[in-house]
Write a protein that holds these residues in place. Sequence first.
Motif, PDB file in Angstrom:
ATOM      1  N   PHE A  55       9.040 -16.169 -19.339  1.00 27.16           N
ATOM      2  CA  PHE A  55       7.817 -15.200 -18.863  1.00 27.16           C
ATOM      3  C   PHE A  55       6.899 -15.939 -17.992  1.00 27.16           C
ATOM      4  O   PHE A  55       6.350 -15.517 -17.241  1.00 27.16           O
ATOM      5  N   GLU A  56       6.636 -17.146 -18.272  1.00 24.02           N
ATOM      6  CA  GLU A  56       5.427 -17.830 -17.487  1.00 24.02           C
ATOM      7  C   GLU A  56       5.893 -18.149 -16.265  1.00 24.02           C
ATOM      8  O   GLU A  56       5.078 -18.164 -15.515  1.00 24.02           O
ATOM      9  N   ALA A  57       7.196 -18.558 -16.038  1.00 20.61           N
ATOM     10  CA  ALA A  57       7.684 -18.636 -14.691  1.00 20.61           C
ATOM     11  C   ALA A  57       7.675 -17.649 -14.017  1.00 20.61           C
ATOM     12  O   ALA A  57       7.264 -17.456 -12.744  1.00 20.61           O
ATOM     13  N   ASN A  58       8.218 -16.403 -14.588  1.00 25.11           N
ATOM     14  CA  ASN A  58       8.083 -15.058 -13.773  1.00 25.11           C
ATOM     15  C   ASN A  58       6.552 -14.603 -13.510  1.00 25.11           C
ATOM     16  O   ASN A  58       6.428 -14.099 -12.426  1.00 25.11           O
ATOM     17  N   ARG A  59       5.839 -15.122 -14.280  1.00 23.92           N
ATOM     18  CA  ARG A  59       4.102 -14.638 -14.172  1.00 23.92           C
ATOM     19  C   ARG A  59       3.804 -15.456 -12.832  1.00 23.92           C
ATOM     20  O   ARG A  59       3.095 -14.903 -11.971  1.00 23.92           O
ATOM     21  N   ASN A  60       4.177 -16.512 -12.780  1.00 24.99           N
ATOM     22  CA  ASN A  60       3.813 -17.444 -11.566  1.00 24.99           C
ATOM     23  C   ASN A  60       4.437 -17.042 -10.314  1.00 24.99           C
ATOM     24  O   ASN A  60       3.743 -16.774  -9.318  1.00 24.99           O
ATOM     25  N   TRP A  99       5.309 -13.590  -9.819  1.00 26.99           N
ATOM     26  CA  TRP A  99       4.840 -12.333  -9.434  1.00 26.99           C
ATOM     27  C   TRP A  99       3.501 -12.584  -8.937  1.00 26.99           C
ATOM     28  O   TRP A  99       2.781 -11.809  -8.310  1.00 26.99           O
ATOM     29  N   ASN A 100       2.678 -13.646  -9.326  1.00 28.42           N
ATOM     30  CA  ASN A 100       1.321 -14.178  -9.095  1.00 28.42           C
ATOM     31  C   ASN A 100       1.329 -14.127  -7.315  1.00 28.42           C
ATOM     32  O   ASN A 100       0.629 -13.916  -6.535  1.00 28.42           O
ATOM     33  N   GLN A 101       2.395 -15.257  -7.176  1.00 28.50           N
ATOM     34  CA  GLN A 101       2.535 -15.699  -5.593  1.00 28.50           C
ATOM     35  C   GLN A 101       3.104 -14.377  -4.847  1.00 28.50           C
ATOM     36  O   GLN A 101       2.476 -13.944  -3.759  1.00 28.50           O
ATOM     37  N   ARG A 102       3.899 -13.582  -5.321  1.00 24.80           N
ATOM     38  CA  ARG A 102       4.318 -12.457  -4.454  1.00 24.80           C
ATOM     39  C   ARG A 102       3.295 -11.582  -4.216  1.00 24.80           C
ATOM     40  O   ARG A 102       3.100 -10.967  -3.223  1.00 24.80           O
ATOM     41  N   THR A 103       2.399 -11.282  -5.331  1.00 29.67           N
ATOM     42  CA  THR A 103       1.046 -10.457  -5.283  1.00 29.67           C
ATOM     43  C   THR A 103       0.427 -10.800  -3.961  1.00 29.67           C
ATOM     44  O   THR A 103      -0.089  -9.848  -3.052  1.00 29.67           O
ATOM     45  N   ALA A 104       0.274 -12.135  -3.686  1.00 31.91           N
ATOM     46  CA  ALA A 104      -0.638 -12.355  -2.597  1.00 31.91           C
ATOM     47  C   ALA A 104      -0.085 -12.174  -1.446  1.00 31.91           C
ATOM     48  O   ALA A 104      -0.678 -11.914  -0.270  1.00 31.91           O
ATOM     49  N   VAL A 105       1.311 -12.322  -1.442  1.00 28.69           N
ATOM     50  CA  VAL A 105       1.984 -11.890  -0.066  1.00 28.69           C
ATOM     51  C   VAL A 105       2.193 -10.323  -0.003  1.00 28.69           C
ATOM     52  O   VAL A 105       1.803  -9.832   1.169  1.00 28.69           O
ATOM     53  N   HIS A 106       2.475  -9.348  -1.042  1.00 29.95           N
ATOM     54  CA  HIS A 106       2.596  -8.161  -0.929  1.00 29.95           C
ATOM     55  C   HIS A 106       1.467  -7.583  -0.591  1.00 29.95           C
ATOM     56  O   HIS A 106       1.316  -6.315  -0.007  1.00 29.95           O
ATOM     57  N   LYS A 107       0.165  -7.905  -0.942  1.00 35.70           N
ATOM     58  CA  LYS A 107      -0.959  -7.157  -0.522  1.00 35.70           C
ATOM     59  C   LYS A 107      -1.168  -6.985   0.969  1.00 35.70           C
ATOM     60  O   LYS A 107      -1.835  -6.090   1.391  1.00 35.70           O
ATOM     61  N   ASP A 108      -0.897  -7.722   1.802  1.00 35.26           N
ATOM     62  CA  ASP A 108      -1.065  -7.877   2.977  1.00 35.26           C
ATOM     63  C   ASP A 108       0.415  -7.090   3.554  1.00 35.26           C
ATOM     64  O   ASP A 108       0.485  -7.496   5.123  1.00 35.26           O
ATOM     65  N   GLU A 114      15.668 -19.976  -7.516  1.00 35.72           N
ATOM     66  CA  GLU A 114      14.606 -20.958  -7.165  1.00 35.72           C
ATOM     67  C   GLU A 114      14.017 -20.820  -5.684  1.00 35.72           C
ATOM     68  O   GLU A 114      14.911 -20.669  -4.904  1.00 35.72           O
ATOM     69  N   ASP A 115      12.746 -20.939  -5.452  1.00 32.11           N
ATOM     70  CA  ASP A 115      12.268 -20.847  -4.096  1.00 32.11           C
ATOM     71  C   ASP A 115      12.507 -19.751  -3.274  1.00 32.11           C
ATOM     72  O   ASP A 115      13.018 -19.874  -2.122  1.00 32.11           O
ATOM     73  N   GLN A 116      12.746 -18.572  -3.969  1.00 32.81           N
ATOM     74  CA  GLN A 116      13.270 -17.395  -3.268  1.00 32.81           C
ATOM     75  C   GLN A 116      12.352 -16.452  -2.276  1.00 32.81           C
ATOM     76  O   GLN A 116      11.237 -16.329  -3.162  1.00 32.81           O
ATOM     77  N   GLY A 134       9.360 -22.210  -6.989  1.00 33.44           N
ATOM     78  CA  GLY A 134       9.429 -21.910  -8.222  1.00 33.44           C
ATOM     79  C   GLY A 134      10.628 -21.466  -8.837  1.00 33.44           C
ATOM     80  O   GLY A 134      11.142 -20.576  -8.033  1.00 33.44           O
ATOM     81  N   LYS A 135      10.983 -21.293 -10.170  1.00 29.89           N
ATOM     82  CA  LYS A 135      12.035 -20.501 -10.579  1.00 29.89           C
ATOM     83  C   LYS A 135      11.778 -19.284 -11.115  1.00 29.89           C
ATOM     84  O   LYS A 135      10.468 -18.995 -11.586  1.00 29.89           O
ATOM     85  N   GLU A 136      12.760 -18.378 -10.894  1.00 32.25           N
ATOM     86  CA  GLU A 136      12.612 -17.055 -11.746  1.00 32.25           C
ATOM     87  C   GLU A 136      13.779 -16.673 -12.342  1.00 32.25           C
ATOM     88  O   GLU A 136      14.883 -17.428 -12.233  1.00 32.25           O
TER      89      GLU A 136
END
Length: 279
Positions: A7-12, A14-23, A198-200, A212-214
């Motif tokens: 879950f911690e890896a997935n949180r990391n 989704w945090n990165q994805r959020t930064a991309v998704h918002k724009d 990884e690194d998808q 990172g890994k998901e």
Amino acid sequence: MSVNEYFEANRNLWNQRTAVHKDSVFYDLAGFKTGANVLTPIELKEIGDVKDKSLLHLQCHFGMDTMSFSRMGARCVGVDLSDEAIKLAREINDELKLDAKFICCNVYDLLLDNRHSAKVLPVGEDLGGAGAFDIVFTSYGTVGWLPDLDPWAKVIAERLKPGGFFYMAEFHPVVWMFDDDFTHIKYYYDNKEIIVMEDQPTYTGDKNEITGKEYSWNHSISEVLNALINAGLKIEFFNEYTFSPYANFKNSVETEPGKWHIKGMEGKIPMVYSLRARK
Ligand SMILES: C[S@@+](CC[C@H](N)C(=O)[O-])C[C@H]1O[C@@H](n2cnc3c(N)ncnc32)[C@H](O)[C@@H]1O
């Protein structure tokens, strides 16, 4: 690895994805801010009127679907694992003067008896106890992040009022069996393995460097239905669609406005399912 490390890896991730998704053009936050309802025709038709209903949205990402329901008159609470997604959802909600509430937590932390969970909900952020919601909702890209659907279904059953319903629209497990380019079957249909990537890059088509890994899990249709049935819910309908309302898969082609298929498989494979289950 423990499940909390997944879950911690997935949180990391989704945090990165959020930064991309918002724009991203894909999420079109600017269009949402000017009033667009971002729910798809599938759930809009199947859920119907939500005015004055209390609605719990599981895995709400940064909340545009949740706040679309708010604009339709529902009293909404959205929960998500990603602190960046919840922070952004709250900012948007405040900017637009909407009344949705957002809570950062794991779906599993919502179990009323969460003695086995390492986490508890942040102080002051309880959801009103058992049976507080008319509707529990989740959609598109959710159950695959959960290793076990029995506690997920229990959360849903516990939080619904008697007579309330759970609605979900989700990508079909058949779609998740393919490799990314849809050239061959790579993964099991059902929950036999942890899928590690990884690194998808994310699915919005933007140039991005997610690292990172998901960790994810495929869930067969019978696993989803039986989890809900065993939690005491009554399935009222189950639908399958041979298109996706989003262009989120590689090699997607739009055959009609808003109906996306995998090139070469148009109309041949199920891509989405939806269901309603009542307490
Ligand atoms: C694809 S989004 C689904 C929402 C919606 N379809 C969208 O695209 O905005 C998946 C969301 O699930 C969340 N998530 C993943 N695992 C979770 C968990 N165990 N508990 C709560 N949220 C989780 C992620 O943070 C992410 O925001």
